[in-house]
Scaffold this motif. Structure first.
Motif, PDB file in Angstrom:
ATOM      1  N   GLU A   1       0.814  -1.218   0.000  1.00 36.90           N
ATOM      2  CA  GLU A   1       0.000   0.000   0.000  1.00 36.90           C
ATOM      3  C   GLU A   1       0.847   1.268   0.000  1.00 36.90           C
ATOM      4  O   GLU A   1       0.334   2.365  -0.230  1.00 36.90           O
ATOM      5  CB  GLU A   1      -0.886   0.025   1.245  1.00 36.90           C
ATOM      6  CG  GLU A   1      -1.932  -1.064   1.309  1.00 36.90           C
ATOM      7  CD  GLU A   1      -2.629  -1.038   2.657  1.00 36.90           C
ATOM      8  OE1 GLU A   1      -3.806  -0.643   2.692  1.00 36.90           O
ATOM      9  OE2 GLU A   1      -1.992  -1.407   3.670  1.00 36.90           O
TER      10      GLU A   1
ATOM     11  N   TYR B   1      -9.101   9.455   6.883  1.00 36.85           N
ATOM     12  CA  TYR B   1     -10.226   8.574   6.607  1.00 36.85           C
ATOM     13  C   TYR B   1      -9.800   7.196   6.115  1.00 36.85           C
ATOM     14  O   TYR B   1      -8.792   7.048   5.417  1.00 36.85           O
ATOM     15  CB  TYR B   1     -11.143   9.206   5.549  1.00 36.85           C
ATOM     16  CG  TYR B   1     -11.540  10.619   5.895  1.00 36.85           C
ATOM     17  CD1 TYR B   1     -12.357  10.883   6.984  1.00 36.85           C
ATOM     18  CD2 TYR B   1     -11.079  11.695   5.129  1.00 36.85           C
ATOM     19  CE1 TYR B   1     -12.721  12.186   7.305  1.00 36.85           C
ATOM     20  CE2 TYR B   1     -11.433  12.997   5.442  1.00 36.85           C
ATOM     21  CZ  TYR B   1     -12.253  13.239   6.528  1.00 36.85           C
ATOM     22  OH  TYR B   1     -12.602  14.528   6.848  1.00 36.85           O
ATOM     23  N   ARG B   2     -10.617   6.218   6.454  1.00 38.58           N
ATOM     24  CA  ARG B   2     -10.419   4.881   5.908  1.00 38.58           C
ATOM     25  C   ARG B   2     -10.711   4.912   4.412  1.00 38.58           C
ATOM     26  O   ARG B   2     -11.734   5.443   3.981  1.00 38.58           O
ATOM     27  CB  ARG B   2     -11.342   3.874   6.599  1.00 38.58           C
ATOM     28  CG  ARG B   2     -11.085   3.720   8.086  1.00 38.58           C
ATOM     29  CD  ARG B   2     -11.952   2.626   8.676  1.00 38.58           C
ATOM     30  NE  ARG B   2     -11.805   2.575  10.125  1.00 38.58           N
ATOM     31  CZ  ARG B   2     -10.809   1.971  10.768  1.00 38.58           C
ATOM     32  NH1 ARG B   2      -9.873   1.354  10.052  1.00 38.58           N
ATOM     33  NH2 ARG B   2     -10.741   1.971  12.078  1.00 38.58           N
ATOM     34  N   GLN B   3      -9.833   4.315   3.645  1.00 43.92           N
ATOM     35  CA  GLN B   3     -10.032   4.324   2.197  1.00 43.92           C
ATOM     36  C   GLN B   3     -11.235   3.469   1.799  1.00 43.92           C
ATOM     37  O   GLN B   3     -11.913   3.758   0.817  1.00 43.92           O
ATOM     38  CB  GLN B   3      -8.768   3.819   1.490  1.00 43.92           C
ATOM     39  CG  GLN B   3      -8.764   4.090  -0.008  1.00 43.92           C
ATOM     40  CD  GLN B   3      -7.413   3.856  -0.646  1.00 43.92           C
ATOM     41  OE1 GLN B   3      -6.580   3.167  -0.085  1.00 43.92           O
ATOM     42  NE2 GLN B   3      -7.188   4.417  -1.812  1.00 43.92           N
ATOM     43  N   THR B   4     -11.527   2.453   2.582  1.00 41.87           N
ATOM     44  CA  THR B   4     -12.624   1.532   2.234  1.00 41.87           C
ATOM     45  C   THR B   4     -13.994   2.136   2.492  1.00 41.87           C
ATOM     46  O   THR B   4     -14.924   1.957   1.702  1.00 41.87           O
ATOM     47  CB  THR B   4     -12.497   0.226   3.038  1.00 41.87           C
ATOM     48  OG1 THR B   4     -12.323   0.556   4.426  1.00 41.87           O
ATOM     49  CG2 THR B   4     -11.305  -0.577   2.556  1.00 41.87           C
ATOM     50  N   THR B   5     -14.157   2.888   3.588  1.00 39.96           N
ATOM     51  CA  THR B   5     -15.480   3.391   3.981  1.00 39.96           C
ATOM     52  C   THR B   5     -15.600   4.901   3.953  1.00 39.96           C
ATOM     53  O   THR B   5     -16.712   5.443   3.979  1.00 39.96           O
ATOM     54  CB  THR B   5     -15.831   2.919   5.401  1.00 39.96           C
ATOM     55  OG1 THR B   5     -14.908   3.510   6.340  1.00 39.96           O
ATOM     56  CG2 THR B   5     -15.747   1.395   5.505  1.00 39.96           C
TER      57      THR B   5
ATOM     58  N   ARG C   1      -5.869   8.917   1.749  1.00 38.82           N
ATOM     59  CA  ARG C   1      -6.860   8.847   2.836  1.00 38.82           C
ATOM     60  C   ARG C   1      -7.116  10.222   3.446  1.00 38.82           C
ATOM     61  O   ARG C   1      -7.754  10.322   4.483  1.00 38.82           O
ATOM     62  CB  ARG C   1      -6.357   7.850   3.895  1.00 38.82           C
ATOM     63  CG  ARG C   1      -6.313   6.419   3.355  1.00 38.82           C
ATOM     64  CD  ARG C   1      -5.342   5.535   4.113  1.00 38.82           C
ATOM     65  NE  ARG C   1      -5.412   4.151   3.630  1.00 38.82           N
ATOM     66  CZ  ARG C   1      -4.793   3.708   2.526  1.00 38.82           C
ATOM     67  NH1 ARG C   1      -4.051   4.546   1.813  1.00 38.82           N
ATOM     68  NH2 ARG C   1      -4.922   2.447   2.146  1.00 38.82           N
TER      69      ARG C   1
ATOM     70  N   ARG D   1      -1.292  -5.014   6.486  1.00 33.84           N
ATOM     71  CA  ARG D   1      -1.813  -3.720   6.063  1.00 33.84           C
ATOM     72  C   ARG D   1      -1.052  -2.611   6.776  1.00 33.84           C
ATOM     73  O   ARG D   1      -0.725  -2.724   7.944  1.00 33.84           O
ATOM     74  CB  ARG D   1      -3.312  -3.606   6.396  1.00 33.84           C
ATOM     75  CG  ARG D   1      -4.192  -4.673   5.764  1.00 33.84           C
ATOM     76  CD  ARG D   1      -4.246  -4.538   4.241  1.00 33.84           C
ATOM     77  NE  ARG D   1      -4.759  -3.245   3.824  1.00 33.84           N
ATOM     78  CZ  ARG D   1      -6.058  -2.978   3.661  1.00 33.84           C
ATOM     79  NH1 ARG D   1      -6.979  -3.902   3.937  1.00 33.84           N
ATOM     80  NH2 ARG D   1      -6.456  -1.795   3.240  1.00 33.84           N
TER      81      ARG D   1
END
Length: 332
Positions: A163, A220-224, A216, A176
């Motif tokens: 990542e 922030y979370r990249q997924t949500t 991000r 991660r």
């Protein structure tokens, strides 16, 4: 916008470790003025007090990351008790950040090479450890003091995750990257580059680490798209090992100035978090003290206005606002 004179006067009435930085970055005093104040740090206040705690063998509190008397099975190691902040890693980090000249620690590199090993597997101090954050602080300390830490620099290239970031728990199986480990890692790499020039490979690793956070928007979370942790928007000083919007923006300001590039617009949300935290009196409040053993306190208790946080916040906002002044002036 220039800093209000009353705030400047308040911040300037402080230990030389802070005062010289206020003189340089907010009061914009001539170099001779802030350099003279900086030269006082090893002989007065916080700097002198911490230098006086150094052991004859070059260490602080008899240990690399933990004090020699730390009981890993005792109450000080219980959840919530806090990391002790007195050992060599933390003491060097403070002295470097306060602006102490490396010459004032003459012989420390050799003493630590001879006497200091990591609590993890007794690894040699200047060879680093397996923890990304610990390695980052050691990389920065070594570059500052003139130790050979090229092996640690290469460690960051070799252990960067797909990542683009790092995770201090990779040795336990984490795959991660994390916000905190990545911020601490790129801070250490930037300090190494500032002191030594670095290498193209290491600079590429730092840039990839920055991109991990920028994707991000530092928060922030990249997924949500949700805030990744509630404490990310709470401020405390010293930053220690902890992540916050202010700590992250402070880093990106330093990287921007080092690289000669304008602020990345993806940090805008974090900048506004800083701006929104300002008190009516113009200062920023100490929201907590990170628990754990210290040699002495360098900032105010929770709930009081903090000169250190106010300095870092105003410096960040002045940098950001100056870069956007043209767009603002031309609006409407």
């Amino acid at each position: 916008m220039p800093t209000d004179q009353a705030l400047l006067t308040w911040m300037l009435d402080s230990d030389p470790a802070l005062r010289w930085q206020v003189e340089r970055d907010l009061a914009h005093e001539p170099r001779a003025v802030w350099q003279a104040t900086r030269a006082r740090v090893p002989d007065e206040g916080f700097g002198a007090a911490l230098l006086a705690e150094q052991d004859a063998d070059g260490q602080w509190a008899g240990g690399a990351f933990f004090p020699a008397d730390f009981d890993f099975d005792g109450p000080e190691a219980a959840p919530g008790a806090g990391q002790p902040w007195t050992a060599t890693t933390w003491s060097l980090k403070s002295l470097r950040e306060w602006g102490v000249a490396p010459e004032r620690l003459e012989g420390t590199v050799e003493k630590l090479r001879a006497h200091c090993t990591w609590e993890y597997d007794d690894l040699p101090f200047w060879d680093g450890e397996v923890d990304a954050c610990i390695n980052a602080w050691t990389l920065a300390a070594g570059a500052w003091l003139g130790a050979d830490v090229t092996g640690i620099a290469q460690w960051f290239v070799d252990h960067q995750m797909d990542e683009g970031g790092w995770n201090c728990e990779w040795v336990e199986g984490s795959t991660r990257a994390s916000f905190t480990s990545t911020l601490n890692s790129i801070e250490g790499i930037l300090s190494y580059e500032q002191a030594t020039g670095g290498t193209p490979e290491l600079r590429a690793a730092r840039t990839a680490g920055e991109e991990y956070l920028l994707r991000r928007r530092l928060l922030y979370r990249q997924t949500t798209g949700e805030l990744f942790a509630p404490w990310a928007v709470r401020f405390a000083y010293p930053f220690r090992s902890f992540y916050s919007a202010l700590h992250a923006v402070d880093y990106f300001r330093a990287a921007s100035l080092h690289d000669g590039v304008p602020p990345d617009e993806r940090i805008a949300d974090a900048v506004e978090v800083i701006r929104a935290a300002r008190r009516p009196d113009g200062a920023w409040e100490q929201e907590r003290r990170h628990p754990g053993r210290v040699w002495f306190e360098i900032d105010v208790p929770a709930g009081e206005p903090s000169k250190w946080l106010t300095f870092h916040a105003l410096r960040a906002l002045e940098w950001w606002d100056a870069a956007h002044a043209g767009a603002t002036d031309g609006a409407g």
